[in-house]
Scaffold this motif. Structure first.
Motif, mmCIF file in Angstrom:
data_model
loop_
_atom_site.group_PDB
_atom_site.id
_atom_site.type_symbol
_atom_site.label_atom_id
_atom_site.label_comp_id
_atom_site.label_asym_id
_atom_site.label_seq_id
_atom_site.Cartn_x
_atom_site.Cartn_y
_atom_site.Cartn_z
ATOM 1 N N ILE A 100 56.975 48.001 64.594
ATOM 2 C CA ILE A 100 55.995 46.938 64.854
ATOM 3 C C ILE A 100 54.921 47.465 63.710
ATOM 4 N N ILE A 101 54.502 46.730 62.702
ATOM 5 C CA ILE A 101 53.395 46.876 61.687
ATOM 6 C C ILE A 101 52.079 46.120 62.468
ATOM 7 N N PHE A 102 51.187 47.023 63.091
ATOM 8 C CA PHE A 102 50.163 46.422 63.612
ATOM 9 C C PHE A 102 49.082 46.113 62.515
ATOM 10 N N ARG A 103 48.484 44.822 62.698
ATOM 11 C CA ARG A 103 47.654 44.210 61.543
ATOM 12 C C ARG A 103 46.300 44.530 62.174
ATOM 13 N N ARG A 120 40.187 39.965 70.703
ATOM 14 C CA ARG A 120 39.789 39.876 69.370
ATOM 15 C C ARG A 120 39.311 38.425 68.792
ATOM 16 N N LEU A 147 45.494 36.581 65.114
ATOM 17 C CA LEU A 147 46.808 36.821 64.536
ATOM 18 C C LEU A 147 47.872 35.929 65.228
ATOM 19 N N ILE A 148 48.499 34.983 64.822
ATOM 20 C CA ILE A 148 49.696 34.153 65.537
ATOM 21 C C ILE A 148 51.191 34.897 64.988
ATOM 22 N N ALA A 149 51.756 35.388 65.971
ATOM 23 C CA ALA A 149 53.085 36.138 65.799
ATOM 24 C C ALA A 149 54.269 35.187 66.299
ATOM 25 N N GLY A 191 53.599 33.164 68.584
ATOM 26 C CA GLY A 191 53.101 31.858 69.127
ATOM 27 C C GLY A 191 52.846 31.729 70.669
ATOM 28 N N LEU A 242 52.257 35.687 60.912
ATOM 29 C CA LEU A 242 53.263 36.149 60.846
ATOM 30 C C LEU A 242 54.350 35.289 60.830
HETATM 31 P P1 AMP Z 1 52.217 36.113 70.042
HETATM 32 O O1 AMP Z 1 51.962 35.507 71.370
HETATM 33 O O2 AMP Z 1 53.579 36.641 69.688
HETATM 34 O O3 AMP Z 1 51.747 35.075 68.764
HETATM 35 O O4 AMP Z 1 51.275 37.301 69.762
HETATM 36 C C1 AMP Z 1 49.931 37.011 69.421
HETATM 37 C C2 AMP Z 1 49.069 38.081 69.987
HETATM 38 O O5 AMP Z 1 49.494 39.599 69.986
HETATM 39 C C3 AMP Z 1 47.797 37.902 69.312
HETATM 40 O O6 AMP Z 1 46.510 37.963 70.354
HETATM 41 C C4 AMP Z 1 47.401 39.277 68.649
HETATM 42 O O7 AMP Z 1 46.329 39.703 68.517
HETATM 43 C C5 AMP Z 1 48.636 39.968 69.055
HETATM 44 N N1 AMP Z 1 49.651 40.518 68.293
HETATM 45 C C6 AMP Z 1 50.939 40.208 67.919
HETATM 46 N N2 AMP Z 1 51.551 41.124 66.779
HETATM 47 C C7 AMP Z 1 50.587 41.626 66.260
HETATM 48 C C8 AMP Z 1 50.693 42.560 65.243
HETATM 49 N N3 AMP Z 1 52.004 42.884 64.402
HETATM 50 N N4 AMP Z 1 49.591 43.108 64.836
HETATM 51 C C9 AMP Z 1 48.298 42.852 65.464
HETATM 52 N N5 AMP Z 1 48.176 42.202 66.624
HETATM 53 C C10 AMP Z 1 49.434 41.470 66.962
#
Ligand code: AMP
Length: 181
Positions: A24-27, A64, A126-128, A130, A156
């Motif tokens: 994982i690359i943390f942003r 955040r 950030l949305i990963a 979702g 992402l």
């Molecule tokens: P998701 O539910 O997969 O969309 O993940 C979104 C949540 O996880 C957000 O609150 C983000 O802050 C955190 N998050 C997921 N992936 C990362 C990433 N690569 N870098 C930083 N924060 C992330």
């Protein structure tokens, strides 16, 4: 030459490889928050489409989303609603379960935080996949809020979160994309 939004954000966000786990690359947006021009630019861009339009509340996802969402709410002169991990809010709440990579978690908001028909925008950093934002939108919709948009600094796109939110009838606004996860 003035920097583009893309350049400003890309250089202000710190990339931390293999955090919180390998691959994982943390942003990391703490570096963006620490730079006044980049922080202001990100907030201005999030606000821009909604300036002059009726928005009653900004809902921010812990943690955040509180920082960015609070600034957005201030600029739109509207209220702020925290969506928190379960057990943190002191009054009557509505709660929703959602899937994480391993297991499930729950998030909640105060029952009286949003009135029926109020116009709300959702904010997170950030949305990963979702999954987190999807749960937050469902919680807001359950309270009969009108979710005008879900807004994120970072997308992402390879993880497909955007379409999950759009399927709920909610437009997604993001400021910058990063490849991979
Ligand atoms: P998701 O539910 O997969 O969309 O993940 C979104 C949540 O996880 C957000 O609150 C983000 O802050 C955190 N998050 C997921 N992936 C990362 C990433 N690569 N870098 C930083 N924060 C992330």
């Amino acid at each position: 030459m003035t920097e583009t939004l893309e350049q400003t954000l890309r250089s202000a966000i710190r990339n931390i490889p293999d955090y919180p786990k390998k691959g994982i690359i943390f942003r990391d947006i703490t570096t963006l928050l620490g730079q006044p021009a980049a922080f202001r630019r990100a907030v201005d861009e999030l606000v821009h489409p909604y300036a002059g339009r009726r928005i009653d509340k900004v809902a921010g996802i812990e943690a955040r989303g509180f920082i960015l969402g609070g600034a957005v709410a201030h600029q739109l002169s509207c209220g702020f609603v925290p969506i928190r991990k379960k057990g943190k809010l002191p009054h009557d709440t509505v709660r929703i379960a959602y899937s994480l990579e391993y297991g499930i978690d729950e998030m909640e908001m105060h029952k009286d935080a949003i009135g029926v028909g109020e116009e709300v925008i959702l904010v997170d950093d950030l949305i990963a996949t979702g999954g987190t934002a999807e749960a937050a939108v469902k919680l807001l919709q359950r309270m009969e809020a009108v979710v005008v948009a879900a807004c994120f600094v970072i997308d992402l796109p390879d993880l497909g979160g955007r379409s999950k939110i759009e399927q709920l009838g909610v437009p997604v606004r993001t400021l910058i994309e990063f490849e991979g996860d």
